[in-house]
Design a protein around this motif. Structure first.
Motif, PDB file in Angstrom:
ATOM      1  N   GLY A 103       0.787  -1.224   0.000  1.00 31.38           N
ATOM      2  CA  GLY A 103       0.000   0.000   0.000  1.00 31.38           C
ATOM      3  C   GLY A 103       0.818   1.272   0.000  1.00 31.38           C
ATOM      4  O   GLY A 103       1.741   1.433  -0.784  1.00 31.38           O
ATOM      5  N   ASP A 104       0.453   2.186   0.903  1.00 31.56           N
ATOM      6  CA  ASP A 104       1.078   3.502   0.960  1.00 31.56           C
ATOM      7  C   ASP A 104       2.237   3.569   1.953  1.00 31.56           C
ATOM      8  O   ASP A 104       2.596   4.641   2.404  1.00 31.56           O
ATOM      9  N   GLU A 105       2.790   2.422   2.302  1.00 31.35           N
ATOM     10  CA  GLU A 105       3.905   2.396   3.241  1.00 31.35           C
ATOM     11  C   GLU A 105       5.061   3.232   2.698  1.00 31.35           C
ATOM     12  O   GLU A 105       5.318   3.237   1.507  1.00 31.35           O
ATOM     13  N   ASP A 106       5.747   3.926   3.607  1.00 33.78           N
ATOM     14  CA  ASP A 106       6.942   4.656   3.186  1.00 33.78           C
ATOM     15  C   ASP A 106       8.004   3.647   2.762  1.00 33.78           C
ATOM     16  O   ASP A 106       8.242   2.664   3.458  1.00 33.78           O
ATOM     17  N   ILE A 107       8.604   3.903   1.639  1.00 35.91           N
ATOM     18  CA  ILE A 107       9.637   3.018   1.125  1.00 35.91           C
ATOM     19  C   ILE A 107      10.988   3.647   1.416  1.00 35.91           C
ATOM     20  O   ILE A 107      11.219   4.810   1.083  1.00 35.91           O
ATOM     21  N   GLU A 108      11.862   2.897   2.055  1.00 30.64           N
ATOM     22  CA  GLU A 108      13.193   3.401   2.368  1.00 30.64           C
ATOM     23  C   GLU A 108      14.161   2.942   1.284  1.00 30.64           C
ATOM     24  O   GLU A 108      14.301   1.752   1.023  1.00 30.64           O
ATOM     25  N   VAL A 109      14.786   3.917   0.633  1.00 30.01           N
ATOM     26  CA  VAL A 109      15.739   3.636  -0.426  1.00 30.01           C
ATOM     27  C   VAL A 109      17.135   3.948   0.099  1.00 30.01           C
ATOM     28  O   VAL A 109      17.361   5.022   0.655  1.00 30.01           O
ATOM     29  N   GLU A 110      18.035   3.003  -0.050  1.00 32.06           N
ATOM     30  CA  GLU A 110      19.416   3.247   0.362  1.00 32.06           C
ATOM     31  C   GLU A 110      20.228   3.621  -0.862  1.00 32.06           C
ATOM     32  O   GLU A 110      20.025   3.083  -1.947  1.00 32.06           O
ATOM     33  N   GLY A 111      21.143   4.560  -0.681  1.00 28.51           N
ATOM     34  CA  GLY A 111      21.948   5.001  -1.805  1.00 28.51           C
ATOM     35  C   GLY A 111      23.373   5.288  -1.393  1.00 28.51           C
ATOM     36  O   GLY A 111      23.687   5.418  -0.210  1.00 28.51           O
ATOM     37  N   GLU A 112      24.206   5.381  -2.391  1.00 23.65           N
ATOM     38  CA  GLU A 112      25.616   5.694  -2.162  1.00 23.65           C
ATOM     39  C   GLU A 112      26.048   6.697  -3.216  1.00 23.65           C
ATOM     40  O   GLU A 112      25.695   6.580  -4.392  1.00 23.65           O
ATOM     41  N   ILE A 113      26.804   7.687  -2.778  1.00 23.47           N
ATOM     42  CA  ILE A 113      27.370   8.675  -3.693  1.00 23.47           C
ATOM     43  C   ILE A 113      28.808   8.253  -3.992  1.00 23.47           C
ATOM     44  O   ILE A 113      29.596   8.024  -3.078  1.00 23.47           O
ATOM     45  N   VAL A 114      29.136   8.150  -5.270  1.00 24.85           N
ATOM     46  CA  VAL A 114      30.489   7.787  -5.683  1.00 24.85           C
ATOM     47  C   VAL A 114      31.138   9.044  -6.291  1.00 24.85           C
ATOM     48  O   VAL A 114      30.609   9.621  -7.247  1.00 24.85           O
ATOM     49  N   LEU A 115      32.270   9.480  -5.701  1.00 24.12           N
ATOM     50  CA  LEU A 115      32.979  10.655  -6.165  1.00 24.12           C
ATOM     51  C   LEU A 115      34.278  10.234  -6.832  1.00 24.12           C
ATOM     52  O   LEU A 115      34.993   9.379  -6.323  1.00 24.12           O
ATOM     53  N   THR A 116      34.579  10.856  -7.971  1.00 21.01           N
ATOM     54  CA  THR A 116      35.842  10.620  -8.677  1.00 21.01           C
ATOM     55  C   THR A 116      36.473  11.978  -8.965  1.00 21.01           C
ATOM     56  O   THR A 116      35.902  12.779  -9.713  1.00 21.01           O
ATOM     57  N   GLU A 117      37.636  12.234  -8.356  1.00 21.41           N
ATOM     58  CA  GLU A 117      38.289  13.514  -8.542  1.00 21.41           C
ATOM     59  C   GLU A 117      38.846  13.627  -9.960  1.00 21.41           C
ATOM     60  O   GLU A 117      39.448  12.693 -10.477  1.00 21.41           O
ATOM     61  N   ARG A 118      38.585  14.772 -10.580  1.00 28.50           N
ATOM     62  CA  ARG A 118      39.152  15.038 -11.905  1.00 28.50           C
ATOM     63  C   ARG A 118      40.604  15.493 -11.742  1.00 28.50           C
ATOM     64  O   ARG A 118      40.900  16.360 -10.941  1.00 28.50           O
ATOM     65  N   MET A 119      41.458  14.897 -12.511  1.00 29.18           N
ATOM     66  CA  MET A 119      42.863  15.303 -12.470  1.00 29.18           C
ATOM     67  C   MET A 119      43.104  16.299 -13.600  1.00 29.18           C
ATOM     68  O   MET A 119      42.646  16.108 -14.716  1.00 29.18           O
ATOM     69  N   HIS A 120      43.819  17.365 -13.294  1.00 23.08           N
ATOM     70  CA  HIS A 120      44.067  18.415 -14.301  1.00 23.08           C
ATOM     71  C   HIS A 120      45.260  18.070 -15.139  1.00 23.08           C
ATOM     72  O   HIS A 120      46.235  17.583 -14.788  1.00 23.08           O
TER      73      HIS A 120
END
Length: 96
Positions: free
Chosen positions: A79-96
């Motif tokens: 039904g209308d239960e709150d859905i918990e979504v897990e996430g991860e942010i992946v960062l990659t530094e740009r090299m100049h």
């Protein structure tokens, strides 16, 4: 005096305001904090981009490409239960 980090989501169709990121100690932490807030505010609609981070008053600027990866819950949500979504942010530094 503690460093004050600023970060800005870049390479978007519309310019996004730069924001001061309190409580962080390095460029990567500032990038992660801003991207996490941005992805949450967008409801997970935007899942990749770039962020620019710098220290107030000058200093080294770093740019990170980022992507958000989500683990969606099983389809057993009722039904209308709150859905918990897990996430991860992946960062990659740009090299100049």
């Amino acid at each position: 005096m503690a460093k004050r980090f600023w970060a800005q989501i870049i390479e978007m169709d519309e310019e996004i305001e730069a924001a001061s990121i309190p409580g962080v100690t390095d460029h990567e932490s500032a990038a992660d904090a801003l991207v996490t807030d941005f992805v949450g505010a967008m409801g997970g609609e935007i899942t990749e981009g770039a962020v620019r981070v710098w220290v107030e008053g000058g200093g080294q600027e770093k740019v990170y490409d980022w992507s958000a990866e989500f683990d969606m819950p099983d389809d057993n949500a009722i039904g209308d239960e709150d859905i918990e979504v897990e996430g991860e942010i992946v960062l990659t530094e740009r090299m100049h």
